[in-house]
Each structure stands twice: as structure tokens, then as C-alpha cells.
Design a protein around this motif. Structure first.
Motif, PDB file in Angstrom:
ATOM      1  N   GLU A   6       0.833  -1.198   0.000  1.00 51.96           N
ATOM      2  CA  GLU A   6       0.000   0.000   0.000  1.00 51.96           C
ATOM      3  C   GLU A   6       0.872   1.253   0.000  1.00 51.96           C
ATOM      4  OE1 GLU A   6      -2.098  -2.798   3.073  1.00 51.96           O
ATOM      5  OE2 GLU A   6      -0.360  -1.487   3.310  1.00 51.96           O
ATOM      6  N   SER A   7       0.317   2.309  -0.538  1.00 53.93           N
ATOM      7  CA  SER A   7       0.932   3.618  -0.406  1.00 53.93           C
ATOM      8  C   SER A   7      -0.190   4.637  -0.237  1.00 53.93           C
ATOM      9  CB  SER A   7       1.788   3.956  -1.614  1.00 53.93           C
ATOM     10  OG  SER A   7       1.018   3.975  -2.783  1.00 53.93           O
ATOM     11  N   GLY A  34      -9.186 -13.123  -8.755  1.00 51.76           N
ATOM     12  CA  GLY A  34      -8.820 -12.334  -7.588  1.00 51.76           C
ATOM     13  C   GLY A  34      -9.882 -11.313  -7.215  1.00 51.76           C
ATOM     14  N   TYR A  35     -10.174 -11.199  -5.922  1.00 49.96           N
ATOM     15  CA  TYR A  35     -11.036 -10.180  -5.350  1.00 49.96           C
ATOM     16  C   TYR A  35     -10.127  -9.303  -4.494  1.00 49.96           C
ATOM     17  CZ  TYR A  35     -15.388 -12.714  -6.513  1.00 49.96           C
ATOM     18  OH  TYR A  35     -16.430 -13.327  -7.144  1.00 49.96           O
ATOM     19  N   TRP A  36     -10.015  -8.056  -4.861  1.00 46.04           N
ATOM     20  CA  TRP A  36      -9.047  -7.148  -4.256  1.00 46.04           C
ATOM     21  C   TRP A  36      -9.775  -6.175  -3.342  1.00 46.04           C
ATOM     22  CZ3 TRP A  36      -4.173  -8.596  -5.353  1.00 46.04           C
ATOM     23  CH2 TRP A  36      -4.010  -9.453  -6.447  1.00 46.04           C
ATOM     24  N   SER A  37      -9.493  -6.284  -2.045  1.00 50.62           N
ATOM     25  CA  SER A  37     -10.280  -5.576  -1.045  1.00 50.62           C
ATOM     26  C   SER A  37      -9.504  -4.486  -0.325  1.00 50.62           C
ATOM     27  CB  SER A  37     -10.796  -6.558   0.013  1.00 50.62           C
ATOM     28  OG  SER A  37     -11.760  -7.422  -0.513  1.00 50.62           O
ATOM     29  N   GLY A  38     -10.263  -3.506   0.136  1.00 46.37           N
ATOM     30  CA  GLY A  38      -9.785  -2.541   1.103  1.00 46.37           C
ATOM     31  C   GLY A  38     -10.396  -2.894   2.451  1.00 46.37           C
ATOM     32  N   ILE A  39      -9.574  -2.986   3.480  1.00 43.54           N
ATOM     33  CA  ILE A  39     -10.004  -3.365   4.826  1.00 43.54           C
ATOM     34  C   ILE A  39      -9.351  -2.399   5.799  1.00 43.54           C
ATOM     35  CG2 ILE A  39      -9.892  -5.201   6.585  1.00 43.54           C
ATOM     36  CD1 ILE A  39      -9.667  -7.200   4.212  1.00 43.54           C
ATOM     37  N   ARG A  40     -10.056  -2.037   6.856  1.00 40.52           N
ATOM     38  CA  ARG A  40      -9.457  -1.125   7.821  1.00 40.52           C
ATOM     39  C   ARG A  40      -9.699  -1.610   9.247  1.00 40.52           C
ATOM     40  NH1 ARG A  40     -13.214   4.393   7.668  1.00 40.52           N
ATOM     41  NH2 ARG A  40     -15.113   3.463   8.562  1.00 40.52           N
ATOM     42  N   GLN A  41      -8.873  -1.116  10.157  1.00 42.52           N
ATOM     43  CA  GLN A  41      -9.011  -1.450  11.564  1.00 42.52           C
ATOM     44  C   GLN A  41      -8.840  -0.182  12.389  1.00 42.52           C
ATOM     45  OE1 GLN A  41      -6.336  -4.442  13.172  1.00 42.52           O
ATOM     46  NE2 GLN A  41      -7.873  -4.983  14.705  1.00 42.52           N
ATOM     47  N   VAL A  94      -5.874   1.852  10.674  1.00 42.30           N
ATOM     48  CA  VAL A  94      -4.870   1.222   9.820  1.00 42.30           C
ATOM     49  C   VAL A  94      -5.616   0.641   8.623  1.00 42.30           C
ATOM     50  CG1 VAL A  94      -3.088  -0.529   9.604  1.00 42.30           C
ATOM     51  CG2 VAL A  94      -3.364   0.700  11.777  1.00 42.30           C
ATOM     52  N   TYR A  95      -5.194   1.016   7.445  1.00 44.65           N
ATOM     53  CA  TYR A  95      -5.850   0.588   6.213  1.00 44.65           C
ATOM     54  C   TYR A  95      -4.995  -0.477   5.528  1.00 44.65           C
ATOM     55  CZ  TYR A  95      -9.273   4.307   6.602  1.00 44.65           C
ATOM     56  OH  TYR A  95     -10.304   5.106   7.032  1.00 44.65           O
ATOM     57  N   TYR A  96      -5.673  -1.535   5.083  1.00 46.60           N
ATOM     58  CA  TYR A  96      -5.002  -2.665   4.439  1.00 46.60           C
ATOM     59  C   TYR A  96      -5.569  -2.922   3.049  1.00 46.60           C
ATOM     60  CZ  TYR A  96      -3.578  -4.009   9.214  1.00 46.60           C
ATOM     61  OH  TYR A  96      -3.054  -4.046  10.480  1.00 46.60           O
ATOM     62  N   CYS A  97      -4.721  -3.443   2.199  1.00 43.25           N
ATOM     63  CA  CYS A  97      -5.156  -4.076   0.965  1.00 43.25           C
ATOM     64  C   CYS A  97      -5.025  -5.579   1.156  1.00 43.25           C
ATOM     65  CB  CYS A  97      -4.266  -3.658  -0.208  1.00 43.25           C
ATOM     66  SG  CYS A  97      -4.169  -1.896  -0.465  1.00 43.25           S
ATOM     67  N   GLY A 113      -0.130  -2.693   5.757  1.00 44.98           N
ATOM     68  CA  GLY A 113      -0.971  -1.798   6.539  1.00 44.98           C
ATOM     69  C   GLY A 113      -0.410  -0.388   6.568  1.00 44.98           C
ATOM     70  N   THR A 114      -1.289   0.576   6.427  1.00 46.91           N
ATOM     71  CA  THR A 114      -0.887   1.980   6.454  1.00 46.91           C
ATOM     72  C   THR A 114      -1.735   2.718   7.487  1.00 46.91           C
ATOM     73  OG1 THR A 114      -0.258   2.010   4.110  1.00 46.91           O
ATOM     74  CG2 THR A 114      -0.768   4.124   5.123  1.00 46.91           C
ATOM     75  N   GLN A 115      -1.096   3.351   8.434  1.00 50.78           N
ATOM     76  CA  GLN A 115      -1.807   4.156   9.425  1.00 50.78           C
ATOM     77  C   GLN A 115      -2.249   5.462   8.776  1.00 50.78           C
ATOM     78  OE1 GLN A 115      -2.691   3.767  12.873  1.00 50.78           O
ATOM     79  NE2 GLN A 115      -3.811   5.659  12.420  1.00 50.78           N
ATOM     80  N   VAL A 116      -3.548   5.731   8.835  1.00 50.29           N
ATOM     81  CA  VAL A 116      -4.089   6.994   8.349  1.00 50.29           C
ATOM     82  C   VAL A 116      -4.801   7.683   9.503  1.00 50.29           C
ATOM     83  CG1 VAL A 116      -5.631   8.125   6.727  1.00 50.29           C
ATOM     84  CG2 VAL A 116      -4.354   6.107   6.002  1.00 50.29           C
ATOM     85  N   THR A 117      -4.391   8.889   9.779  1.00 49.12           N
ATOM     86  CA  THR A 117      -4.999   9.695  10.841  1.00 49.12           C
ATOM     87  C   THR A 117      -5.740  10.861  10.211  1.00 49.12           C
ATOM     88  OG1 THR A 117      -3.244   9.085  12.391  1.00 49.12           O
ATOM     89  CG2 THR A 117      -4.548  11.043  12.917  1.00 49.12           C
ATOM     90  N   VAL A 118      -6.982  11.052  10.641  1.00 52.08           N
ATOM     91  CA  VAL A 118      -7.779  12.187  10.160  1.00 52.08           C
ATOM     92  C   VAL A 118      -7.787  13.239  11.252  1.00 52.08           C
ATOM     93  CG1 VAL A 118      -9.993  12.978   9.307  1.00 52.08           C
ATOM     94  CG2 VAL A 118      -9.187  10.675   8.738  1.00 52.08           C
ATOM     95  N   SER A 119      -7.160  14.354  10.967  1.00 56.23           N
ATOM     96  CA  SER A 119      -7.040  15.417  11.957  1.00 56.23           C
ATOM     97  C   SER A 119      -6.742  16.737  11.260  1.00 56.23           C
ATOM     98  CB  SER A 119      -5.919  15.086  12.945  1.00 56.23           C
ATOM     99  OG  SER A 119      -5.703  16.166  13.853  1.00 56.23           O
TER     100      SER A 119
END
Length: 120
Positions: A6-7, A34-41, A94-97, A113-119
Motif C-alpha cells: 500500500e501507499s 482475484g477479489y481485491w479488497s480494502g479493509i481497515r481497523q 490502519v488501512y489494508y489491501c 498496513g498503512t496508518q491513516v490519521t484524520v485530523s
């Protein structure tokens, strides 16, 4: 070694659009069912499936996020991109592919996994 990577931005301001690009180093994302998903935690919560783009190009989204989520692909680069619009601090996660085959939800490839902060 086949990788899914991910980027994306680490910080996004409220009301903006989050964009996460996932690059796959294996076979074409338009093959092999292939099923390509976006998943977040989100912090302190479980995994949340956001949506997927299939090897056919069809897309499916979580009903709770459908109005704000878009997934597209660039087969020439073997990439797909997840976009989430009108973000709020509740979208911090944390956003995952990830990839599964034929919609099995048994994921065989994950991004780091990529940490994304909304602020602001």
C-alpha cells in the motif's frame, strides 16, 4: 517474493478524500479470480471490510460506506486504488489491501498496513 504493497498519506484533514493505492507484484490483478479488497481497523476495534474490485473490474462496497467509497484499478500498473471521501476523525485507522479468491474471504495476500490519521 510476491507482494501486495500500500501507499498513501499518513495524515488527512477532515472533509478531504483519503486515497490508498495498492500495488501487486504477482500475476495480473485481472486474472486468477482475484477479489481485491480494502479493509481497515480503527484503534481498539476489529477489522472492517470496506469494498472490493474483482478481477472482472466489477466493484462491491460495504453498505455502511458505499456512499463515500470508490475503488478503481490501473491494470497497466497492476494497481488498484481505494478512495474514501468526506473523512472524519472516525475514519482514523490502519488501512489494508488484501486479496482473496472467488470471494471466499480467505485472504492469501495482505499489504503491510498503512496508518491513516484524520485530523486538522
Amino acid at each position: 517474493q510476491v507482494q501486495l504493497q500500500e501507499s498513501g498519506p499518513g495524515l488527512v484533514k477532515p472533509s478531504q478524500t483519503l486515497s490508498l493505492t495498492c500495488s501487486y507484484s504477482g500475476d495480473s490483478i485481472s486474472t486468477n479470480y482475484g477479489y481485491w479488497s480494502g479493509i481497515r481497523q480503527p484503534p481498539g476495534k476489529g477489522l472492517e471490510w470496506m469494498g472490493a474490485i474483482l478481477y472482472t473490474g466489477s466493484t462491491y462496497y460495504s453498505p455502511s460506506l458505499k456512499s463515500r467509497t470508490s475503488i478503481s484499478r490501473d491494470t497497466s500498473k497492476n494497481q488498484f486504488t481505494l478512495q474514501l471521501s468526506s473523512v472524519t476523525p472516525e475514519d482514523t485507522a490502519v488501512y489494508y489491501c488484501a486479496r482473496d479468491v472467488k470471494g471466499s474471504y480467505e485472504y492469501d495476500y495482505w499489504g503491510q498496513g498503512t496508518q491513516v490519521t484524520v485530523s486538522s
